[in-house]
Design an enzyme around this catalytic site. Structure first.
Site: not given
Length: 324
Positions: A125, A271
């Protein structure tokens, strides 16, 4: 045979046992049958439908309205002592469905891949970022694949990184347009629509392909998300394994948390671009650990396309699965 049913053993044969002393004509007719071996069947199953945009995005409103009518009736019949708990329960359920990433109450959500093969889906992400190229190099080094859930405005600012992700054969997912982390869960309908529509338009323009997967910011998806997902043909994705690498600095600690929930078909949340600057190290540590555990990576598109994906197993020849 052609119908996909295979018999794993021959049927048992009749076996007569005669008395050593003698036997009557009637006893000669008696036959003791040995139990046949277990028969193994294999029925090919169709590939499960992984990509499921919402079909009825307004269904929640009807259900919530009915629940409030029930609350009014309860209040009228039994007073506030029964009505107030009913009111809190119905509103609490709606809040819970919004704040829990894996909740299916407001829209379908994919939380893991329905497969028994030792593969996982890496979902990264918040990009693109300064970490993107280093992460792509690591994935290439380990023969791994991932889906990058990109923020629309960040992608517009760094189109060369988006192109590089696509060039290297990774997936692109959508992660809102500006990543309003604090308030995404509470955005009103018009603002939510703008977040999803603008990101979809930006990523479609940059990649030439409409993204099919959507990850809600912080995973929280309120009742107004589903309508935009249906309009854009997006399916919501959550996760089954995470290490909180957006906030935790220590890669070993992050990977240890992820490992607790690693299993075939796990969706691993990662992430890039976190303020602590150690997401690349975390990915490197995870890829080494996946290899040690005998886990490869796969993209959901490969499961949908693989002709050998039957009964929860992925053909070794599927195009973009990677070994770590």
């Amino acid at each position: 045979g052609g119908d996909g049913v295979h018999v794993g053993a021959k049927a048992g044969f009749a076996k007569r046992e005669r008395s050593a002393i003698g036997e009557s004509p009637a006893s000669r007719k008696l036959t003791r049958w040995s139990a046949p071996p277990a028969v193994a069947y294999h029925r090919p199953m169709p590939t499960p439908r992984l990509h499921r945009p919402p079909k009825h995005p307004q269904a929640w409103a009807w259900l919530f309205g009915l629940s409030q009518m029930a609350v009014v009736a309860i209040w009228w019949l039994w007073g506030w002592k029964a009505g107030l708990p009913a009111l809190l329960a119905t509103h609490g359920t709606l809040v819970w469905a919004t704040l829990r990433p894996q909740s299916r109450l407001l829209s379908p959500v994919l939380t893991r891949l329905p497969i028994r093969e030792r593969v996982v889906w890496l979902a990264i992400d918040d990009g693109p970022s300064d970490d993107t190229r280093a992460m792509l190099d690591l994935l290439a080094e380990h023969g791994a694949k991932a889906t990058f859930f990109l923020v629309g405005a960040r992608a517009q600012a760094r189109p060369e990184l988006v192109a590089e992700i696509v060039r290297r054969g990774h997936g692109i997912g959508q992660h809102s347009h500006t990543h309003p982390q604090a308030w995404f869960w509470a955005l009103p309908p018009r603002t939510m629509r703008a977040q999803i529509d603008q990101a979809q338009a930006a990523l479609t323009f940059l990649t030439g392909t409409r993204p099919r997967w959507f990850r809600a910011v912080v995973g929280m998806s309120n009742p107004f998300v589903a309508a935009s997902l249906k309009r854009n043909g997006l399916a919501r994705v959550a996760w089954s394994a995470r290490g909180y690498d957006a906030v935790l600095r220590d890669p070993a600690r992050v990977v240890a948390r992820i490992e607790r929930d690693l299993e075939p078909g796990a969706i691993v949340l990662l992430h890039e671009g976190a303020a602590h600057g150690r997401n690349v190290e975390t990915l490197a540590t995870l890829l080494v650990r996946l290899k040690a555990l005998g886990l490869a990576t796969v993209l959901p598109e490969d499961l949908e396309a693989a002709s050998g994906y039957e009964d929860g197993r992925l053909s070794p020849a599927s195009p973009r699965s990677g070994s770590c």
